[in-house]
Design a protein around this motif. Structure first.
Motif, PDB file in Angstrom:
ATOM      1  N   TYR A 112       0.833  -1.205   0.000  1.00  0.00           N
ATOM      2  CA  TYR A 112       0.000   0.000   0.000  1.00  0.00           C
ATOM      3  C   TYR A 112       0.870   1.259   0.000  1.00  0.00           C
ATOM      4  N   PHE A 113       2.037   1.155   0.638  1.00  0.00           N
ATOM      5  CA  PHE A 113       2.907   2.316   0.778  1.00  0.00           C
ATOM      6  C   PHE A 113       3.878   2.466  -0.394  1.00  0.00           C
ATOM      7  N   GLN A 114       3.754   1.560  -1.374  1.00  0.00           N
ATOM      8  CA  GLN A 114       4.707   1.543  -2.480  1.00  0.00           C
ATOM      9  C   GLN A 114       4.746   2.884  -3.209  1.00  0.00           C
ATOM     10  N   ASN A 115       3.575   3.453  -3.449  1.00  0.00           N
ATOM     11  CA  ASN A 115       3.512   4.717  -4.180  1.00  0.00           C
ATOM     12  C   ASN A 115       2.962   5.848  -3.312  1.00  0.00           C
ATOM     13  N   GLN A 116       3.037   5.653  -1.996  1.00  0.00           N
ATOM     14  CA  GLN A 116       2.550   6.667  -1.075  1.00  0.00           C
ATOM     15  C   GLN A 116       3.717   7.474  -0.513  1.00  0.00           C
ATOM     16  N   PRO A 117       3.569   8.778  -0.403  1.00  0.00           N
ATOM     17  CA  PRO A 117       4.615   9.572   0.259  1.00  0.00           C
ATOM     18  C   PRO A 117       4.676   9.217   1.737  1.00  0.00           C
ATOM     19  N   THR A 118       5.871   9.099   2.269  1.00  0.00           N
ATOM     20  CA  THR A 118       6.012   8.736   3.677  1.00  0.00           C
ATOM     21  C   THR A 118       7.140   9.534   4.302  1.00  0.00           C
ATOM     22  N   VAL A 119       6.988   9.825   5.580  1.00  0.00           N
ATOM     23  CA  VAL A 119       8.027  10.571   6.307  1.00  0.00           C
ATOM     24  C   VAL A 119       9.157   9.657   6.740  1.00  0.00           C
ATOM     25  N   LEU A 120       9.009   8.351   6.534  1.00  0.00           N
ATOM     26  CA  LEU A 120       9.973   7.380   7.038  1.00  0.00           C
ATOM     27  C   LEU A 120      10.942   6.920   5.953  1.00  0.00           C
ATOM     28  N   THR A 121      12.177   6.687   6.336  1.00  0.00           N
ATOM     29  CA  THR A 121      13.120   6.007   5.450  1.00  0.00           C
ATOM     30  C   THR A 121      12.717   4.542   5.353  1.00  0.00           C
ATOM     31  N   LEU A 161      -8.163 -12.116  20.575  1.00  0.00           N
ATOM     32  CA  LEU A 161      -8.246 -13.162  19.555  1.00  0.00           C
ATOM     33  C   LEU A 161      -8.988 -12.645  18.328  1.00  0.00           C
ATOM     34  N   PHE A 162      -8.471 -12.965  17.164  1.00  0.00           N
ATOM     35  CA  PHE A 162      -9.114 -12.641  15.900  1.00  0.00           C
ATOM     36  C   PHE A 162      -9.851 -13.893  15.452  1.00  0.00           C
ATOM     37  N   LEU A 163     -11.166 -13.879  15.547  1.00  0.00           N
ATOM     38  CA  LEU A 163     -11.930 -15.113  15.406  1.00  0.00           C
ATOM     39  C   LEU A 163     -12.450 -15.358  13.995  1.00  0.00           C
ATOM     40  N   GLY A 164     -12.450 -14.340  13.152  1.00  0.00           N
ATOM     41  CA  GLY A 164     -12.964 -14.513  11.805  1.00  0.00           C
ATOM     42  C   GLY A 164     -11.863 -14.623  10.778  1.00  0.00           C
ATOM     43  N   LYS A 165     -12.258 -14.569   9.531  1.00  0.00           N
ATOM     44  CA  LYS A 165     -11.297 -14.546   8.420  1.00  0.00           C
ATOM     45  C   LYS A 165     -11.498 -13.246   7.639  1.00  0.00           C
ATOM     46  N   ASP A 166     -11.809 -12.174   8.351  1.00  0.00           N
ATOM     47  CA  ASP A 166     -12.159 -10.921   7.705  1.00  0.00           C
ATOM     48  C   ASP A 166     -11.033 -10.364   6.846  1.00  0.00           C
ATOM     49  N   TYR A 167      -9.776 -10.765   7.131  1.00  0.00           N
ATOM     50  CA  TYR A 167      -8.681 -10.198   6.347  1.00  0.00           C
ATOM     51  C   TYR A 167      -8.768 -10.603   4.886  1.00  0.00           C
ATOM     52  N   ASN A 168      -9.548 -11.648   4.566  1.00  0.00           N
ATOM     53  CA  ASN A 168      -9.716 -12.023   3.161  1.00  0.00           C
ATOM     54  C   ASN A 168     -10.562 -10.992   2.398  1.00  0.00           C
ATOM     55  N   ASN A 169     -11.276 -10.147   3.126  1.00  0.00           N
ATOM     56  CA  ASN A 169     -12.154  -9.172   2.497  1.00  0.00           C
ATOM     57  C   ASN A 169     -11.608  -7.751   2.581  1.00  0.00           C
ATOM     58  N   ILE A 170     -10.378  -7.593   3.048  1.00  0.00           N
ATOM     59  CA  ILE A 170      -9.795  -6.267   3.215  1.00  0.00           C
ATOM     60  C   ILE A 170      -9.616  -5.595   1.848  1.00  0.00           C
ATOM     61  N   ARG A 171      -9.996  -4.362   1.763  1.00  0.00           N
ATOM     62  CA  ARG A 171      -9.819  -3.566   0.549  1.00  0.00           C
ATOM     63  C   ARG A 171      -9.040  -2.299   0.893  1.00  0.00           C
ATOM     64  N   VAL A 172      -8.239  -1.831  -0.033  1.00  0.00           N
ATOM     65  CA  VAL A 172      -7.451  -0.645   0.245  1.00  0.00           C
ATOM     66  C   VAL A 172      -7.799   0.520  -0.677  1.00  0.00           C
ATOM     67  N   ASP A 173      -8.822   0.341  -1.506  1.00  0.00           N
ATOM     68  CA  ASP A 173      -9.196   1.442  -2.386  1.00  0.00           C
ATOM     69  C   ASP A 173     -10.653   1.812  -2.185  1.00  0.00           C
ATOM     70  N   ASP A 222     -12.263   3.142   7.527  1.00  0.00           N
ATOM     71  CA  ASP A 222     -12.680   3.972   6.409  1.00  0.00           C
ATOM     72  C   ASP A 222     -11.430   4.561   5.759  1.00  0.00           C
ATOM     73  N   PRO A 223     -11.326   4.567   4.420  1.00  0.00           N
ATOM     74  CA  PRO A 223     -10.095   5.027   3.762  1.00  0.00           C
ATOM     75  C   PRO A 223      -9.607   6.389   4.219  1.00  0.00           C
ATOM     76  N   SER A 224     -10.509   7.364   4.382  1.00  0.00           N
ATOM     77  CA  SER A 224     -10.063   8.692   4.801  1.00  0.00           C
ATOM     78  C   SER A 224      -9.530   8.668   6.225  1.00  0.00           C
ATOM     79  N   LEU A 225     -10.173   7.912   7.099  1.00  0.00           N
ATOM     80  CA  LEU A 225      -9.702   7.779   8.479  1.00  0.00           C
ATOM     81  C   LEU A 225      -8.399   6.994   8.510  1.00  0.00           C
ATOM     82  N   ARG A 226      -8.330   5.955   7.679  1.00  0.00           N
ATOM     83  CA  ARG A 226      -7.131   5.112   7.625  1.00  0.00           C
ATOM     84  C   ARG A 226      -5.897   5.935   7.249  1.00  0.00           C
ATOM     85  N   ASP A 227      -6.005   6.722   6.218  1.00  0.00           N
ATOM     86  CA  ASP A 227      -4.853   7.485   5.760  1.00  0.00           C
ATOM     87  C   ASP A 227      -4.383   8.473   6.823  1.00  0.00           C
TER      88      ASP A 227
END
Length: 381
Positions: free
Chosen positions: A178-187, A369-381, A206-211
């Motif tokens: 996700y950070f491949q083409n994102q500006p970042t303050v970190l080396t 504990l993470f009880l579901g498999k919700d990470y299979n539904n993660i979207r970044v756009d 939410d994408p706006s909150l996430r960023d």
């Protein structure tokens, strides 16, 4: 000898360093010998089962992973520092093989370490089997050891295994992409540390909150933690970084920060490899299909270093596997502070069903504990 020393020191027992002489190159019958170190972390009792852990240069540089005394009290604990932390070998490399990166890789790769582990097991336990606990980078070494000496292993616990080869071979998307083409303050180095320690669920937001959350988190890391990496054995660190990046990219080309950092730290090995294409050592996971012992895999659903689905795939290689996911990041910043996490580890080591259930319930109540498999539904756009 160990028992006699412990009788003298009693409750004031401190870890005792032991050494073993091993070949510099296990593949060379005429190889010179070197001395590597391992530590008895508690009083050794031959009637108890024995657990091995392995020090890894990458884990050590960023944080490492220790176990509570309540767990250690029930077993013999042996911590192997090995050739990666050998001042003798470091000096020998500097005096005899400085800049010969192919030779240095041959002496420090995970197969050499695995063969050292087997010699230590035979010295301490003879033909008895050992239990293994690996964390992050060290898990890769122990999985290689298991693939070579499965008959020597009773049980393996993998805590957030850092396995880039599974991720690459199955083309899993990595959160750090996700950070491949994102500006970042970190080396790149700072980003690796940030990803290693982060425990926030950015990608279900939410994408706006996430960023906004990612931006503030990285700035906070820059101010408070960016200089916390400590590399004491740079050559060993470089070998492990090379072993991870060769799993990630065959041609040395990548654009995201985790890969860039690891490649930067292993650049001499990459330069030599791209010139000579010397032989590499990998891990045959298929051996796990015939392994009769238990494999417990503890992963993190919010891991920024490795896609959480990697642990799902790893579990499929072992007929007797158990997979547990935590609401945490790679370093388990939140989870490892809970006594219940230690209780769960102990329950797995002892194979105590009632204790497992109790620990599961407690960790669920703590929302760890993470009880579901919700990470299979993660979207970044």
């Amino acid at each position: 000898m160990i028992a006699a020393i412990n009788l003298i020191f009693g409750l004031f027992f401190n870890p005792i360093a032991e050494t073993i002489i091993v070949p510099l190159d296990h593949g060379d019958p005429q190889s010179r010998k070197i001395t590597v170190t391992y530590h008895f972390e508690n009083e050794f009792d031959p009637r108890r089962e024995t657990v091995f852990t392995v020090d890894d240069p990458i884990d050590y540089a960023f944080q490492g992973f220790d176990l509570s005394e309540s767990i250690k009290a029930e077993f013999n604990w042996v911590r192997i520092s090995g050739r990666h932390f050998s001042k003798e070998l470091e000096k020998f490399i500097h005096e005899n093989a400085n800049q010969d990166w192919e030779k240095i890789y041959r002496w420090l790769n995970q197969n050499q370490v695995s063969q050292d582990i087997e010699l230590i097991r035979k010295k301490i336990l003879c033909e008895r089997k050992v239990m293994l606990i690996g964390y992050s980078s060290s898990t890769g070494i122990l999985l290689h050891y298991l693939s070579t000496y499965s008959q020597s292993v009773d049980k393996l616990i993998c805590i957030n295994p850092f396995l880039m080869d599974i991720q690459t071979n199955l083309s899993f998307w990595n959160f750090s992409n996700y950070f491949q083409n994102q500006p970042t303050v970190l080396t790149d180095a700072e980003f690796f540390g940030f990803a290693y320690r982060s425990s926030v669920d950015y990608f279900n937001s939410d994408p706006s909150l996430r960023d906004s959350l990612i931006d503030s988190s990285m700035k906070d890391f820059k101010e408070n933690h960016s200089n916390s990496m400590e590399i004491k054995f740079p050559t060993s660190f470089a070998v492990r970084a090379f072993e991870h990046t060769i799993e990630l990219m065959a041609d040395g080309n990548s654009d995201f920060p985790v890969a860039n950092f690891l490649k930067e730290k292993s650049e001499p090995f990459w330069t030599t490899y791209l010139e000579k294409r010397f032989s590499l050592i990998g891990t045959n996971y298929d051996v796990g299909l015939s392994f009769g012992g238990q494999v417990i895999i503890l992963g993190s659903a919010y891991d920024l270093l490795i896609n959480p689905k990697v642990v799902d795939v790893l579990a499929e290689f072992f007929p007797r596997s158990t997979l547990v996911l935590f609401r945490d990041g790679h370093s388990l910043e939140k989870t490892k502070k809970a006594e219940e996490f230690s209780d769960l580890l102990l329950a797995f080591l002892e194979n105590d069903f009632e204790s497992k259930v109790k620990a599961y319930q407690s960790l669920t109540e703590l929302n760890l504990l993470f009880l579901g498999k919700d990470y299979n539904n993660i979207r970044v756009d």
